[in-house]
Design a protein around this motif. Structure first.
Motif, mmCIF file in Angstrom:
data_model
loop_
_atom_site.group_PDB
_atom_site.id
_atom_site.type_symbol
_atom_site.label_atom_id
_atom_site.label_comp_id
_atom_site.label_asym_id
_atom_site.label_seq_id
_atom_site.Cartn_x
_atom_site.Cartn_y
_atom_site.Cartn_z
ATOM 1 N N PHE A 568 -19.040 -126.484 51.416
ATOM 2 C CA PHE A 568 -18.644 -127.568 52.318
ATOM 3 C C PHE A 568 -17.330 -128.233 51.889
ATOM 4 O O PHE A 568 -16.569 -128.702 52.736
ATOM 5 N N ASP A 569 -17.094 -128.324 50.595
ATOM 6 C CA ASP A 569 -15.899 -129.040 50.122
ATOM 7 C C ASP A 569 -14.686 -128.133 49.909
ATOM 8 O O ASP A 569 -13.667 -128.562 49.381
ATOM 9 N N LYS A 570 -14.788 -126.884 50.322
ATOM 10 C CA LYS A 570 -13.702 -125.925 50.077
ATOM 11 C C LYS A 570 -12.531 -126.125 51.041
ATOM 12 O O LYS A 570 -11.358 -126.078 50.648
ATOM 13 N N HIS A 571 -12.810 -126.317 52.335
ATOM 14 C CA HIS A 571 -11.751 -126.403 53.349
ATOM 15 C C HIS A 571 -11.878 -127.701 54.141
ATOM 16 O O HIS A 571 -12.959 -128.013 54.643
ATOM 17 N N SER A 572 -10.769 -128.433 54.259
ATOM 18 C CA SER A 572 -10.818 -129.766 54.874
ATOM 19 C C SER A 572 -10.067 -129.858 56.199
ATOM 20 O O SER A 572 -9.926 -130.952 56.750
ATOM 21 N N THR A 573 -9.569 -128.743 56.710
ATOM 22 C CA THR A 573 -8.953 -128.763 58.036
ATOM 23 C C THR A 573 -9.571 -127.663 58.897
ATOM 24 O O THR A 573 -10.087 -126.667 58.380
ATOM 25 N N LYS A 574 -9.484 -127.839 60.185
ATOM 26 C CA LYS A 574 -10.066 -126.858 61.107
ATOM 27 C C LYS A 574 -9.399 -125.500 60.949
ATOM 28 O O LYS A 574 -10.077 -124.460 60.935
ATOM 29 N N GLN A 575 -8.078 -125.499 60.802
ATOM 30 C CA GLN A 575 -7.372 -124.224 60.682
ATOM 31 C C GLN A 575 -7.747 -123.484 59.411
ATOM 32 O O GLN A 575 -7.922 -122.256 59.410
ATOM 33 N N ASP A 576 -7.913 -124.218 58.313
ATOM 34 C CA ASP A 576 -8.338 -123.590 57.056
ATOM 35 C C ASP A 576 -9.726 -122.969 57.195
ATOM 36 O O ASP A 576 -9.989 -121.867 56.676
ATOM 37 N N VAL A 577 -10.615 -123.675 57.890
ATOM 38 C CA VAL A 577 -11.972 -123.147 58.100
ATOM 39 C C VAL A 577 -11.918 -121.873 58.935
ATOM 40 O O VAL A 577 -12.563 -120.861 58.599
ATOM 41 N N LEU A 578 -11.174 -121.889 60.027
ATOM 42 C CA LEU A 578 -11.085 -120.709 60.901
ATOM 43 C C LEU A 578 -10.471 -119.524 60.162
ATOM 44 O O LEU A 578 -10.903 -118.379 60.336
ATOM 45 N N ASN A 579 -9.475 -119.784 59.314
ATOM 46 C CA ASN A 579 -8.865 -118.704 58.518
ATOM 47 C C ASN A 579 -9.867 -118.139 57.514
ATOM 48 O O ASN A 579 -9.918 -116.921 57.280
ATOM 49 N N ALA A 580 -10.663 -119.041 56.919
ATOM 50 C CA ALA A 580 -11.658 -118.593 55.929
ATOM 51 C C ALA A 580 -12.733 -117.733 56.588
ATOM 52 O O ALA A 580 -13.194 -116.733 56.012
ATOM 53 N N ILE A 581 -13.139 -118.091 57.810
ATOM 54 C CA ILE A 581 -14.133 -117.287 58.544
ATOM 55 C C ILE A 581 -13.564 -115.891 58.823
ATOM 56 O O ILE A 581 -14.261 -114.870 58.673
ATOM 57 N N LYS A 582 -12.317 -115.853 59.216
ATOM 58 C CA LYS A 582 -11.674 -114.564 59.546
ATOM 59 C C LYS A 582 -11.613 -113.653 58.321
ATOM 60 O O LYS A 582 -11.678 -112.419 58.439
ATOM 61 N N ARG A 583 -11.513 -114.242 57.115
ATOM 62 C CA ARG A 583 -11.362 -113.450 55.887
ATOM 63 C C ARG A 583 -12.695 -112.932 55.324
ATOM 64 O O ARG A 583 -12.704 -112.164 54.360
ATOM 65 N N ILE A 584 -13.825 -113.349 55.885
ATOM 66 C CA ILE A 584 -15.123 -112.879 55.363
ATOM 67 C C ILE A 584 -15.237 -111.369 55.584
ATOM 68 O O ILE A 584 -15.056 -110.870 56.695
ATOM 69 N N SER A 585 -15.524 -110.663 54.504
ATOM 70 C CA SER A 585 -15.622 -109.190 54.595
ATOM 71 C C SER A 585 -17.090 -108.771 54.739
ATOM 72 O O SER A 585 -17.992 -109.385 54.168
#
Length: 697
Positions: A568-585
């Motif tokens: 929960f505390d890893k990403h604090s902006t919407k764009q960072d969250v969306l980028n992190a979701i895209k990177r899940i392998s």
């Protein structure tokens, strides 16, 4: 043969002339009309041209650009704001056609397309606005001719009236209306003016003061505009001097005689006691100003303000006729004192005011004034609207129109509405309040002179305060027995609106959750479908307000094992969250859903903030190799709200065991991955419905 040659020559000349004429016609047709641009504050009376097309800039929908009339407008009106009022253009601007017409004996004010137009008794020139298309056979100017702006001040009554000294007689500059009464001691009455062709100064018809006072005292307010007359209030007399006199007196409430320090029979006393009103004729209604208002002093520098009270605040000011002019002045004084106590500034509280009666209108928004001194001065100049006490309509207006970025809403500051009510509303507030609360608006009520026991039968909606406020604990409502004791609640109210930790309605379904996605990465899903699942996760996430203090997103992927993709505390902006979701392998493996729920409880939800709602959204495509019911029950007991989304071969009994109660609203199933998108909106709607159904005590 000579005749043949001659004929051919004549024919050639004819064809040449015809071709030349056609080309000239084409060029004429191709010539585009140049449309001059006008500013938002330009009044029709300042433009000499009797008919013209002009282009309005964006941003003319503002109360400072006054409009008088409906459909047919007095030439003292802002051209562009009149065009917005009539619906020809909106606040983005555009081309309009203006036609000057004769003056009228009266102009009716109305609220239309977000613009409040005012009433005016008579004016010698009017104009119409329509779509900016040229009329056939009319030549339009490419530049507009303006009347002289040079002016001198001519005193008339208590108002300095600017008049032009070099104006063409056939297109005189529209003069400022002149009151025939002194506002300090008498009720405003209409003025009959005559325009001499050789001058531009209107001559007021003199009326003896005694005659004016007697007329004011005797004239009744029309029943249509009397809010709490016999139909609403009954005939009882309360201890708080809210006496309602008989219908034919025209007086709403009787002031205590002691407050005036005048003999009861004096003309000044009669004038102040009598709250008379004539539609369209009152100086309070037309909005004309004194010389001081026409030439405002420079604004004070921007203040940082009280940084311990960063709120975006809207006061809903009661402008109904039931309040009377005396109490309306007390309300303005109260709002000025609140503005001073708040400490208005760019890094502290910002304050705007909406006045309501029959319809609401914004007096000024959050970005209009950046310090308490300018705000207090502006409050002093607010004029009473009159009409009913339609609080529900006012709350709907604020919810839709006030807290916008364009109006100075800062996003990071809580939105607060304080509703001032004289007695009780004349419409229902429950539904409008609910929608406002669900938008994150903290609603406070300050009710003054509440209904006496004998009057309660006339209240349209019982317990309207509890149905409206953010919470029913008493923190969000203040009742004052009399307008004359309103000053005592300035500090208590300021203390409450500044206590941002207790502004519970700032928390909405979209900004107050820790949402953990538990994603099935087993072999049966496949690489392509896994990307579809990630898109589903992203589509849900982007609908929430994501930050350190708002909604936070975390993700776990599982097969036989589990992996924390991000906390929960890893990403604090919407764009960072969306980028992190895209990177899940994609992982690939077996399906141990029970173990994944336990892992998410420990690695994600045990680290949730105490003031966050813990929401788990689990997506799986098959039956689990282990038990899901016990881990799910443990998660529920720890406050986790679980939603299960099954695809293809997912087991319905397991989906129901995972989901929170009621199961039907927390469990979903689709037959193939490509149909996941259908449940994005439904899932978010269910999250919000559940959030908004919490008790408000």
């Amino acid at each position: 043969s000579f005749s043949l040659i001659l004929c051919l020559f004549v024919l050639g000349v004819f064809l040449t002339c015809t071709y030349t004429a056609k080309e000239a016609t084409k060029k004429t047709k191709k010539a585009k009309l140049y449309v001059p641009q006008i500013d938002c504050d330009v009044k029709a009376g300042k433009i000499i041209n009797p008919e013209f097309i002009a282009k309005c800039p964006p941003g003319c929908q503002d109360v400072k650009y006054r409009v008088y009339g409906t459909d047919i407008y007095a030439s003292f009106s802002s051209v562009c704001n009149a065009a917005i009022h009539s619906g020809i253009i909106d606040n983005t601007g555009g081309k309009i056609l203006v036609q000057k017409v004769a003056g009228h004996s009266g102009y009716r004010g109305s609220f239309s397309n977000g613009v409040r137009s005012l009433s005016l008794p008579r004016w010698r020139e009017s104009f119409l606005v329509s779509e900016g298309k040229p009329r056939k056979g009319v030549t339009y100017p490419s530049t507009l001719e303006y009347s002289s702006s040079k002016s001198t001040a001519v005193k008339s009554g208590n108002v300095n009236v600017p008049t032009g000294d070099a104006i063409r007689k056939e297109h005189q500059t529209t003069p400022v209306p002149t009151p025939a009464t002194q506002m300090a001691t008498t009720t405003p009455t209409p003025t009959t003016t005559t325009t001499d062709p050789s001058t531009t100064v209107p001559q007021p018809t003199a009326t003896p003061a005694a005659t004016r006072t007697t007329a004011a005292a005797a004239k009744t307010r029309p029943g249509l505009h009397r809010v709490r007359d016999m139909a609403f209030r009954g005939t009882s007399t309360s201890a708080s001097n809210r006496n309602i006199l008989r219908h034919n007196t025209g007086v709403q409430r009787q002031e205590p005689v002691a407050t005036f320090q005048r003999a009861a029979g004096s003309s000044a006393h009669l004038a102040m006691e009598t709250d008379s009103w004539k539609p369209g004729l009152s100086l309070f209604d037309t909005g004309f100003s004194s010389k001081e208002e026409l030439n405002p002093k420079p604004l004070e520098p921007v203040s940082q303000g009280n940084q311990n009270c960063k709120v975006d605040l809207s006061f809903l000011m009661d402008g109904s006729w039931s309040i009377g002019k005396r109490r309306f002045q007390l309300q303005k004084r109260f709002l000025g004192n609140v503005a001073q106590a708040l400490g208005i500034g760019s890094a502290g509280p910002l304050m705007g005011i909406v006045q309501y009666g029959d319809d609401p209108s914004t007096e000024f928004n959050l970005k209009t004034y950046a310090n308490s001194k300018d705000l207090r001065n502006a409050i002093e100049k607010i004029q009473q609207k009159g009409g009913l006490s339609n609080v529900g309509k006012a709350l709907s207006f604020v919810n839709k129109n006030f807290f916008l970025d364009a109006n100075g809403n800062r996003g990071g500051a809580p939105n607060v509405v304080v509703v001032m009510v004289d007695g009780w509303p004349t419409d229902r507030v429950e539904e409008a309040s609910r929608l406002a609360r669900e938008s994150g608006i903290n609603i406070f009520f300050v009710t003054v002179e509440a209904a006496a026991q004998s009057e309660k039968q006339n209240v349209i909606e019982t317990n309207f305060v509890d149905k409206a406020v953010c919470r029913t604990s008493g923190f969000y409502s203040i009742n004052v027995p009399s307008w004359f004791s309103l000053h005592k609640v300035v500090q208590p109210l300021v203390k409450r609106v500044c206590d941002t930790d207790r502004l519970a309605c700032s928390k909405t379904c979209l900004n107050s959750a820790d949402i953990g996605f538990v994603i099935d990465g087993s072999s049966s899903v496949g690489t392509g479908n896994f990307r579809t699942v990630l898109q589903f996760v992203a589509n849900i996430s982007k609908e929430f307000e994501i930050s350190d203090t708002d909604t936070r997103i975390g993700a776990v992927q599982y097969t036989y094992e589990q992996r924390l993709e991000f906390s929960f505390d890893k990403h604090s902006t919407k764009q960072d969250v969306l980028n992190a979701i895209k990177r899940i392998s994609y992982w690939s493996g077996g399906t141990s859903t029970g173990a994944a729920i336990s892992y998410a409880s420990e690695q994600l939800f045990s680290k949730s903030k105490p003031n966050k709602r813990k929401i788990m959204i689990l997506i799986t495509d098959g039956r689990s190799y282990d038990d899901v019911s016990m881990p799910a029950m443990a998660a529920h007991q720890n406050g986790v709200i679980a939603y299960s989304v099954g695809v293809a071969w997912a087991a319905p009994d397991e989906l129901e065991a995972i989901a929170s109660d009621p199961v039907k609203e927390h469990s979903f199933f689709v037959d193939e991955f490509d149909n996941l998108y259908r449940y994005v909106n439904q899932l978010i709607q269910n999250i919000c419905t559940e959030f908004n159904s919490q008790p408000r005590n």
